[in-house]
Design a protein around this motif. Structure first.
Motif, mmCIF file in Angstrom:
data_model
loop_
_atom_site.group_PDB
_atom_site.id
_atom_site.type_symbol
_atom_site.label_atom_id
_atom_site.label_comp_id
_atom_site.label_asym_id
_atom_site.label_seq_id
_atom_site.Cartn_x
_atom_site.Cartn_y
_atom_site.Cartn_z
ATOM 1 N N ALA A 1 6.471 28.205 -12.228
ATOM 2 C CA ALA A 1 5.613 28.698 -13.306
ATOM 3 C C ALA A 1 6.200 28.468 -14.692
ATOM 4 N N THR A 2 7.531 28.579 -14.812
ATOM 5 C CA THR A 2 8.154 28.529 -16.136
ATOM 6 C C THR A 2 8.916 27.243 -16.424
ATOM 7 N N GLY A 3 9.269 26.488 -15.382
ATOM 8 C CA GLY A 3 10.060 25.275 -15.579
ATOM 9 C C GLY A 3 11.538 25.545 -15.720
ATOM 10 N N LYS A 4 11.945 26.775 -15.395
ATOM 11 C CA LYS A 4 13.370 27.108 -15.421
ATOM 12 C C LYS A 4 13.647 28.183 -14.382
ATOM 13 N N TRP A 5 14.917 28.289 -13.990
ATOM 14 C CA TRP A 5 15.326 29.303 -13.028
ATOM 15 C C TRP A 5 15.479 30.628 -13.754
ATOM 16 N N PRO A 6 15.503 31.734 -13.019
ATOM 17 C CA PRO A 6 15.642 33.042 -13.668
ATOM 18 C C PRO A 6 16.877 33.157 -14.569
ATOM 19 N N ASP A 7 17.937 32.385 -14.302
ATOM 20 C CA ASP A 7 19.131 32.433 -15.157
ATOM 21 C C ASP A 7 18.983 31.599 -16.427
ATOM 22 N N GLY A 8 17.827 30.925 -16.590
ATOM 23 C CA GLY A 8 17.567 30.143 -17.792
ATOM 24 C C GLY A 8 17.814 28.647 -17.654
ATOM 25 N N THR A 9 18.382 28.220 -16.536
ATOM 26 C CA THR A 9 18.635 26.795 -16.321
ATOM 27 C C THR A 9 17.305 26.051 -16.212
ATOM 28 N N VAL A 10 17.150 25.004 -17.016
ATOM 29 C CA VAL A 10 15.909 24.233 -17.033
ATOM 30 C C VAL A 10 15.866 23.289 -15.835
ATOM 31 N N LEU A 11 14.698 23.195 -15.213
ATOM 32 C CA LEU A 11 14.509 22.297 -14.080
ATOM 33 C C LEU A 11 14.211 20.888 -14.582
ATOM 34 N N SER A 12 14.735 19.888 -13.873
ATOM 35 C CA SER A 12 14.379 18.501 -14.174
ATOM 36 C C SER A 12 12.955 18.261 -13.683
ATOM 37 N N ASP A 13 12.361 17.143 -14.080
ATOM 38 C CA ASP A 13 11.006 16.836 -13.621
ATOM 39 C C ASP A 13 10.939 16.769 -12.095
ATOM 40 N N GLU A 14 11.951 16.177 -11.488
ATOM 41 C CA GLU A 14 11.986 16.078 -10.025
ATOM 42 C C GLU A 14 12.101 17.463 -9.388
ATOM 43 N N GLN A 15 12.938 18.322 -9.965
ATOM 44 C CA GLN A 15 13.078 19.679 -9.446
ATOM 45 C C GLN A 15 11.768 20.454 -9.580
ATOM 46 N N LYS A 16 11.053 20.267 -10.685
ATOM 47 C CA LYS A 16 9.769 20.944 -10.878
ATOM 48 C C LYS A 16 8.795 20.538 -9.779
ATOM 49 N N GLN A 17 8.705 19.227 -9.511
ATOM 50 C CA GLN A 17 7.795 18.737 -8.469
ATOM 51 C C GLN A 17 8.156 19.320 -7.109
ATOM 52 N N GLN A 18 9.436 19.304 -6.788
ATOM 53 C CA GLN A 18 9.877 19.806 -5.489
ATOM 54 C C GLN A 18 9.654 21.311 -5.372
ATOM 55 N N THR A 19 9.875 22.025 -6.469
ATOM 56 C CA THR A 19 9.681 23.470 -6.466
ATOM 57 C C THR A 19 8.220 23.817 -6.247
ATOM 58 N N VAL A 20 7.321 23.129 -6.941
ATOM 59 C CA VAL A 20 5.885 23.369 -6.761
ATOM 60 C C VAL A 20 5.485 23.061 -5.321
ATOM 61 N N GLN A 21 6.005 21.974 -4.778
ATOM 62 C CA GLN A 21 5.681 21.615 -3.397
ATOM 63 C C GLN A 21 6.170 22.679 -2.416
ATOM 64 N N LEU A 22 7.377 23.206 -2.639
ATOM 65 C CA LEU A 22 7.898 24.252 -1.758
ATOM 66 C C LEU A 22 7.063 25.529 -1.848
ATOM 67 N N VAL A 23 6.658 25.890 -3.062
ATOM 68 C CA VAL A 23 5.815 27.072 -3.234
ATOM 69 C C VAL A 23 4.501 26.885 -2.482
ATOM 70 N N MET A 24 3.908 25.715 -2.619
ATOM 71 C CA MET A 24 2.643 25.437 -1.931
ATOM 72 C C MET A 24 2.821 25.465 -0.421
ATOM 73 N N LEU A 25 3.910 24.878 0.080
ATOM 74 C CA LEU A 25 4.180 24.898 1.519
ATOM 75 C C LEU A 25 4.348 26.324 2.032
ATOM 76 N N TYR A 26 5.106 27.117 1.309
ATOM 77 C CA TYR A 26 5.332 28.501 1.727
ATOM 78 C C TYR A 26 4.019 29.274 1.735
ATOM 79 N N GLN A 27 3.214 29.094 0.692
ATOM 80 C CA GLN A 27 1.922 29.770 0.649
ATOM 81 C C GLN A 27 1.043 29.339 1.812
#
Length: 93
Positions: free
Chosen positions: A23-49
């Motif tokens: 949702a935010t493009g960063k981890w709760p500690d403030g570390t920004v996700l790379s474009d690849e990490q964003k894609q993978q994170t969205v995919q994991l969220v969708m898979l889990y849902q």
């Protein structure tokens, strides 16, 4: 690791972190996700849902990978008087 095993290893706490990152493009500690990490994170969220989460949200991802949108009637049925926290009338406000 196959998809089924991957999804089974995601804890509810990890899922919350993944949702935050997606949702935010960063981890709760403030570390920004790379474009690849964003894609993978969205995919994991969708898979889990799709495979695990049983939510009452209007938009979710079904087990077949398709977006599921609940109708107003379906949402109203889920939020019946038994599930209400509070109800106010206009003169109470």
């Amino acid at each position: 690791m196959n998809i089924e095993n991957l999804v089974k290893t995601i804890t509810p706490e990890l899922f919350e972190r993944l949702q935050y990152g997606a949702a935010t493009g960063k981890w709760p500690d403030g570390t920004v996700l790379s474009d690849e990490q964003k894609q993978q994170t969205v995919q994991l969220v969708m898979l889990y849902q799709a495979k695990v989460a049983q939510t009452n949200e209007q938009f979710t991802i079904g087990s077949n990978g398709e977006m599921v949108q609940k109708t107003k009637a379906q949402l109203q049925k889920e939020f019946t008087a038994d599930n209400e926290i509070a109800r106010f009338s206009e003169h109470d406000l």
